[in-house]
Scaffold this motif. Structure first.
Motif, PDB file in Angstrom:
ATOM      1  N   ASP A  68       5.643  25.579   3.006  1.00  0.00           N
ATOM      2  CA  ASP A  68       6.989  25.375   2.461  1.00  0.00           C
ATOM      3  C   ASP A  68       7.973  26.398   3.020  1.00  0.00           C
ATOM      4  N   VAL A  69       7.486  27.619   3.247  1.00  0.00           N
ATOM      5  CA  VAL A  69       8.294  28.661   3.883  1.00  0.00           C
ATOM      6  C   VAL A  69       7.626  29.003   5.205  1.00  0.00           C
ATOM      7  N   VAL A  70       8.239  28.566   6.301  1.00  0.00           N
ATOM      8  CA  VAL A  70       7.643  28.766   7.630  1.00  0.00           C
ATOM      9  C   VAL A  70       7.723  30.229   8.050  1.00  0.00           C
ATOM     10  N   ALA A  71       8.825  30.871   7.706  1.00  0.00           N
ATOM     11  CA  ALA A  71       8.994  32.287   8.070  1.00  0.00           C
ATOM     12  C   ALA A  71      10.016  32.935   7.143  1.00  0.00           C
ATOM     13  N   VAL A  73      12.830  36.266   7.278  1.00  0.00           N
ATOM     14  CA  VAL A  73      13.478  37.254   8.145  1.00  0.00           C
ATOM     15  C   VAL A  73      14.410  38.123   7.305  1.00  0.00           C
ATOM     16  N   ASN A  74      14.019  39.363   7.122  1.00  0.00           N
ATOM     17  CA  ASN A  74      14.813  40.291   6.307  1.00  0.00           C
ATOM     18  C   ASN A  74      15.178  39.696   4.949  1.00  0.00           C
ATOM     19  N   GLY A  75      14.191  39.041   4.351  1.00  0.00           N
ATOM     20  CA  GLY A  75      14.396  38.473   3.021  1.00  0.00           C
ATOM     21  C   GLY A  75      14.949  37.072   3.003  1.00  0.00           C
ATOM     22  N   GLU A  76      15.400  36.546   4.145  1.00  0.00           N
ATOM     23  CA  GLU A  76      15.923  35.174   4.217  1.00  0.00           C
ATOM     24  C   GLU A  76      14.826  34.216   4.670  1.00  0.00           C
ATOM     25  N   LYS A  77      14.668  33.141   3.918  1.00  0.00           N
ATOM     26  CA  LYS A  77      13.589  32.191   4.192  1.00  0.00           C
ATOM     27  C   LYS A  77      14.003  31.102   5.182  1.00  0.00           C
ATOM     28  N   ILE A  78      13.051  30.705   6.016  1.00  0.00           N
ATOM     29  CA  ILE A  78      13.222  29.543   6.892  1.00  0.00           C
ATOM     30  C   ILE A  78      12.345  28.444   6.298  1.00  0.00           C
ATOM     31  N   PRO A  79      12.952  27.436   5.656  1.00  0.00           N
ATOM     32  CA  PRO A  79      12.175  26.421   4.938  1.00  0.00           C
ATOM     33  C   PRO A  79      11.524  25.389   5.852  1.00  0.00           C
ATOM     34  N   LYS A  80      10.571  24.702   5.270  1.00  0.00           N
ATOM     35  CA  LYS A  80       9.804  23.675   5.974  1.00  0.00           C
ATOM     36  C   LYS A  80      10.691  22.586   6.557  1.00  0.00           C
ATOM     37  N   ASP A  81      11.686  22.101   5.782  1.00  0.00           N
ATOM     38  CA  ASP A  81      12.501  20.983   6.256  1.00  0.00           C
ATOM     39  C   ASP A  81      13.327  21.365   7.479  1.00  0.00           C
ATOM     40  N   GLU A  82      13.801  22.604   7.523  1.00  0.00           N
ATOM     41  CA  GLU A  82      14.572  23.068   8.687  1.00  0.00           C
ATOM     42  C   GLU A  82      13.676  23.122   9.921  1.00  0.00           C
ATOM     43  N   PHE A  83      12.461  23.638   9.744  1.00  0.00           N
ATOM     44  CA  PHE A  83      11.500  23.703  10.854  1.00  0.00           C
ATOM     45  C   PHE A  83      11.171  22.312  11.368  1.00  0.00           C
ATOM     46  N   GLU A  84      10.896  21.379  10.446  1.00  0.00           N
ATOM     47  CA  GLU A  84      10.482  20.029  10.838  1.00  0.00           C
ATOM     48  C   GLU A  84      11.587  19.302  11.597  1.00  0.00           C
ATOM     49  N   THR A  85      12.844  19.498  11.172  1.00  0.00           N
ATOM     50  CA  THR A  85      13.972  18.858  11.857  1.00  0.00           C
ATOM     51  C   THR A  85      14.025  19.278  13.316  1.00  0.00           C
ATOM     52  N   VAL A  86      13.915  20.581  13.548  1.00  0.00           N
ATOM     53  CA  VAL A  86      13.977  21.099  14.915  1.00  0.00           C
ATOM     54  C   VAL A  86      12.723  20.709  15.697  1.00  0.00           C
ATOM     55  N   TYR A  87      11.570  20.788  15.036  1.00  0.00           N
ATOM     56  CA  TYR A  87      10.305  20.483  15.719  1.00  0.00           C
ATOM     57  C   TYR A  87      10.269  19.046  16.227  1.00  0.00           C
ATOM     58  N   LYS A  88      10.729  18.117  15.402  1.00  0.00           N
ATOM     59  CA  LYS A  88      10.702  16.708  15.808  1.00  0.00           C
ATOM     60  C   LYS A  88      11.538  16.473  17.060  1.00  0.00           C
ATOM     61  N   GLY A  89      12.713  17.121  17.121  1.00  0.00           N
ATOM     62  CA  GLY A  89      13.571  16.973  18.297  1.00  0.00           C
ATOM     63  C   GLY A  89      12.943  17.562  19.548  1.00  0.00           C
ATOM     64  N   GLN A  90      12.388  18.765  19.417  1.00  0.00           N
ATOM     65  CA  GLN A  90      11.762  19.416  20.563  1.00  0.00           C
ATOM     66  C   GLN A  90      10.477  18.698  20.976  1.00  0.00           C
ATOM     67  N   ASP A 254      13.455  46.329  14.400  1.00  0.00           N
ATOM     68  CA  ASP A 254      13.791  46.947  13.112  1.00  0.00           C
ATOM     69  C   ASP A 254      13.865  45.946  11.974  1.00  0.00           C
ATOM     70  N   ALA A 255      13.423  44.724  12.252  1.00  0.00           N
ATOM     71  CA  ALA A 255      13.520  43.666  11.241  1.00  0.00           C
ATOM     72  C   ALA A 255      12.199  43.486  10.495  1.00  0.00           C
ATOM     73  N   ASP A 256      12.305  42.962   9.301  1.00  0.00           N
ATOM     74  CA  ASP A 256      11.122  42.616   8.491  1.00  0.00           C
ATOM     75  C   ASP A 256      10.888  41.121   8.649  1.00  0.00           C
ATOM     76  N   VAL A 257       9.941  40.756   9.523  1.00  0.00           N
ATOM     77  CA  VAL A 257       9.710  39.348   9.861  1.00  0.00           C
ATOM     78  C   VAL A 257       8.274  38.939   9.507  1.00  0.00           C
ATOM     79  N   THR A 258       8.158  37.819   8.808  1.00  0.00           N
ATOM     80  CA  THR A 258       6.849  37.243   8.505  1.00  0.00           C
ATOM     81  C   THR A 258       6.854  35.785   8.924  1.00  0.00           C
ATOM     82  N   VAL A 259       5.918  35.393   9.794  1.00  0.00           N
ATOM     83  CA  VAL A 259       5.768  33.998  10.221  1.00  0.00           C
ATOM     84  C   VAL A 259       4.479  33.459   9.603  1.00  0.00           C
ATOM     85  N   ASN A 260       4.575  32.353   8.888  1.00  0.00           N
ATOM     86  CA  ASN A 260       3.435  31.840   8.115  1.00  0.00           C
ATOM     87  C   ASN A 260       2.656  30.730   8.800  1.00  0.00           C
TER      88      ASN A 260
END
Length: 261
Positions: A68-71, A73-90, A254-260
């Protein structure tokens, strides 16, 4: 044409994601040259598998198990739907290339590239906000007009209407276009002089001729003067993309990044 929700937002990272893919391809270039014959055989095999000597069946994107949360970045979430939209195009672009080369799409690798691209996008937007860049109405209108033109839509009104049908109201579109203008300013401030030299243009032109010859092109190659404007934009785009990659690399230190993924 059909434009999906979050489409404009995805434009902000297309070049960056493409650069990540290109960098990976450059590392493999030598091996690819040595395996040209093998690739041709793979393509023929893919055609034979269709049963009619045509292209193999178009592969489909595998989106199973995307969190549900792909990544984050400094406390800001990158949600699944945003990832899927870009992934389908690429993925669609990668699948079309796969049909031409006979090479299977490495979906795990592509997913990582998309995730990294989204992280890079988020870092750039966060940096834009820190530096307090501004976008004038004229700059936003020009960018919107350019986007409409790129998608072969006659006017910005028609472009906005098309996006509205896909679930994006004008306020949301304008907000995302404004963000794109600011990111462009950030990259421009970091790029410095990116005007292509004569040597760079000539080298790019030779590559175009070599590529056409390799693909068995029978038509006449356009003159240098004819393709010079396009080559200039291409080289400038490549330079901006490299600057973007370098900037993101520095910001990530210097960023706090987590990729799931």
């Amino acid at each position: 044409m059909t434009l999906s929700k979050k489409w404009i937002l995805s434009l902000l990272l297309v070049v960056f994601v493409s650069l990540l893919a290109a960098c990976g391809n450059q590392d493999e270039t030598a091996g690819d040259k040595d395996n040209n014959n093998k690739s041709e055989s793979q393509e023929e095999g893919a055609q034979d598998k269709s049963g009619k000597g045509g292209q193999a069946e178009m592969p489909k994107p595998d989106l199973k198990g995307i969190p549900d949360v792909v990544a984050e970045v400094n406390g800001e979430k990158i949600p699944k739907d945003e990832f899927e939209t870009v992934y389908k195009g690429q993925f669609q672009q990668a699948a079309m290339q796969s049909q031409m080369t006979g090479k299977k799409v490495d979906q795990d690798k592509l997913k990582k590239q998309i995730a990294e691209g989204l992280v890079g996008q988020k870092l750039l937007i966060q940096e834009v906000n820190k530096r307090d860049y501004q976008a004038s109405k004229e700059e936003i209108d020009k960018t919107l007009k350019d986007l409409a033109k790129q998608n072969q839509i006659k006017s910005t009104d028609e472009f906005l209407a098309t996006l509205k049908k896909q679930g994006m109201d004008e306020k949301e579109v304008m907000s995302q276009v404004e963000t794109q203008v600011k990111v462009d300013k950030l990259i421009a401030s970091e790029s410095g002089d990116i005007e292509p030299t004569k040597e760079e243009l000539e080298k790019a032109y030779e590559q175009v001729k070599a590529q056409q010859k390799k693909m068995g092109g029978e038509g006449k190659v356009p003159s240098f003067d004819e393709v010079k404007p396009a080559l200039k934009e291409q080289i400038k785009g490549q330079k901006k993309a490299k600057v973007s990659q370098k900037l993101v690399k520095n910001l990530r230190k210097d960023a706090d990044v987590t990729v799931n993924l």
